[in-house]
Write a protein that holds these residues in place. Structure first.
Motif, PDB file in Angstrom:
ATOM      1  N   GLU A 180      35.646  38.419  41.460  1.00 60.44           N
ATOM      2  CA  GLU A 180      37.228  38.871  41.454  1.00 60.44           C
ATOM      3  C   GLU A 180      37.984  38.382  42.545  1.00 60.44           C
ATOM      4  O   GLU A 180      37.540  38.214  43.618  1.00 60.44           O
ATOM      5  N   ILE A 181      38.948  37.800  41.919  1.00 60.78           N
ATOM      6  CA  ILE A 181      40.028  36.948  42.941  1.00 60.78           C
ATOM      7  C   ILE A 181      41.500  37.789  42.774  1.00 60.78           C
ATOM      8  O   ILE A 181      41.498  38.438  41.624  1.00 60.78           O
ATOM      9  N   THR A 182      42.420  37.946  43.658  1.00 64.58           N
ATOM     10  CA  THR A 182      43.530  38.563  43.422  1.00 64.58           C
ATOM     11  C   THR A 182      44.438  37.272  43.140  1.00 64.58           C
ATOM     12  O   THR A 182      44.236  36.326  43.581  1.00 64.58           O
ATOM     13  N   GLU A 183      45.867  37.712  42.536  1.00 68.09           N
ATOM     14  CA  GLU A 183      46.776  36.701  42.252  1.00 68.09           C
ATOM     15  C   GLU A 183      47.036  36.048  43.679  1.00 68.09           C
ATOM     16  O   GLU A 183      47.920  34.930  43.485  1.00 68.09           O
ATOM     17  N   THR A 184      47.015  36.572  44.762  1.00 65.53           N
ATOM     18  CA  THR A 184      47.459  35.649  45.958  1.00 65.53           C
ATOM     19  C   THR A 184      46.758  34.365  46.090  1.00 65.53           C
ATOM     20  O   THR A 184      47.320  33.460  46.630  1.00 65.53           O
ATOM     21  N   VAL A 185      45.390  34.505  45.671  1.00 63.27           N
ATOM     22  CA  VAL A 185      44.703  33.240  45.571  1.00 63.27           C
ATOM     23  C   VAL A 185      45.526  32.101  44.733  1.00 63.27           C
ATOM     24  O   VAL A 185      45.429  30.970  45.171  1.00 63.27           O
TER      25      VAL A 185
END
Ligand code: C2E
Ligand code: MG
Ligand code: MG
Ligand code: MG
Length: 280
Positions: A149-154
């Protein structure tokens, strides 16, 4: 006074809580020893397919029993990121999730996808895809059972992110976008890369109950997820009323209504629950 009673004294810690910097440096110091002191463990929260009533996956969430008691990941993850301690900690999380996949397999429980949270700092480390590969190999885990799971900041650096995501997906590992809809660049993010799962932020389901406009925004996002062939997970489902509204939409739900994140033994004991009953 409290200070004389020693560093591990709860009262000392409580008093120093008033001093932000003191708390921060105590936590930072404790965090650097947390792995070697065996203070971390993972909890697992079920994800239920609302159209079949089946348990389809779990999210692994990090728990820290610090010398000062329980500290929330909301507080210690940012400290781990700023100090780069997130690199060894994140590695520990991935390894432990893999070990748990194997323990469940040994018990003969049906396969589930286990997802782990990966912070931007960790993801942007050059060796990250290679790390994932090595961990899967050394723990003998099939990449298809593993999700990141990654967030859009990535995605702020979209070119670097795209390449890494491709490398990771080549291992069979799934990619989820977490907290989707809570930030600014959501639609742009999923326009440019292939992802497997869209996790819709709790904020959206909370607002859905309040007004029609929020409901239509949520429906639109769900449809976008389906159009790009992603699994759609609604986070933070807490009430029967919300389940009733979501039931016909072919989505997966994760939230306190079904279960809080649980230690592995407790999850095992409710694994075969008739989840359908909670939906109908
Ligand atoms: P997240 O990845 O969005 O995880 C979901 C959070 O929502 C979890 O909080 C979970 O306990 C909580 N939650 C689930 N269902 C409900 C519900 O129905 N109502 C409410 N109010 N909350 C619900 P938790 O475990 O405190 O984790 C907070 C955040 O810390 C996570 O948000 C994630 O961003 C981060 N985190 C946790 N474990 C890790 C980890 O291993 N690595 C990294 N990098 N971050 C982690
Ligand atoms: Mg998450
Ligand atoms: Mg989330
Ligand atoms: Mg979050």
């Amino acid at each position: 006074n409290a200070k004389k009673k020693g560093k591990n004294n709860y009262q000392f810690f409580t008093e120093s809580l008033s001093k932000e910097a003191t708390r921060r440096s105590l936590l930072e110091n404790a965090l650097s020893k947390a792995i070697s002191n065996n203070e971390f463990h993972l909890h697992y929260q079920p994800q239920i397919d609302l159209s079949t009533g089946e348990l389809v996956g779990v999210e692994a969430l990090l728990r820290w029993n610090s010398p000062y008691g329980f500290v929330s990941p909301i507080e210690f993850i940012p400290i781990a990121e700023e100090t780069n301690l997130i690199l060894p900690i994140g590695e520990w999380v991935m390894k432990e999730a893999c070990r748990q996949i194997n323990r469940w397999k040994k018990l003969g429980l049906p396969n589930l996808v286990v997802s782990v949270n990966v912070s931007a700092r960790q993801f942007h480390d050059e060796t990250f895809p290679q790390k994932v590969k090595e961990i899967l190999e050394s723990e003998h885990v099939d990449g298809h059972l593993f999700e990141i799971e990654i967030t859009e900041t990535v995605m702020l650096n979209i070119e670097a992110a795209t390449k890494k995501i491709e490398d990771i997906r080549k291992l069979g590992v799934k990619i989820a976008i977490d907290d989707f809809g809570a930030g600014y660049s959501s639609l742009n993010v999923i326009n440019s890369i292939d992802i497997d799962t869209l996790k819709i932020d709790k904020l959206l389901i909370d607002h859905m109950m309040e007004n029609k406009r929020s409901m239509s925004i949520l429906l639109t996002i769900i449809n976008v997820g389906k159009d790009i062939n992603a699994k759609v997970i609604i986070e933070g489902v807490e009430t029967k009323e919300q389940v009733q509204l979501l039931k016909s939409l072919n989505v997966i739900a994760q939230g306190y209504y079904f279960s809080r994140p649980l230690p592995n033994e407790e999850l095992q004991s409710i694994w075969l629950t008739n989840w359908r009953k909670l939906i109908d």
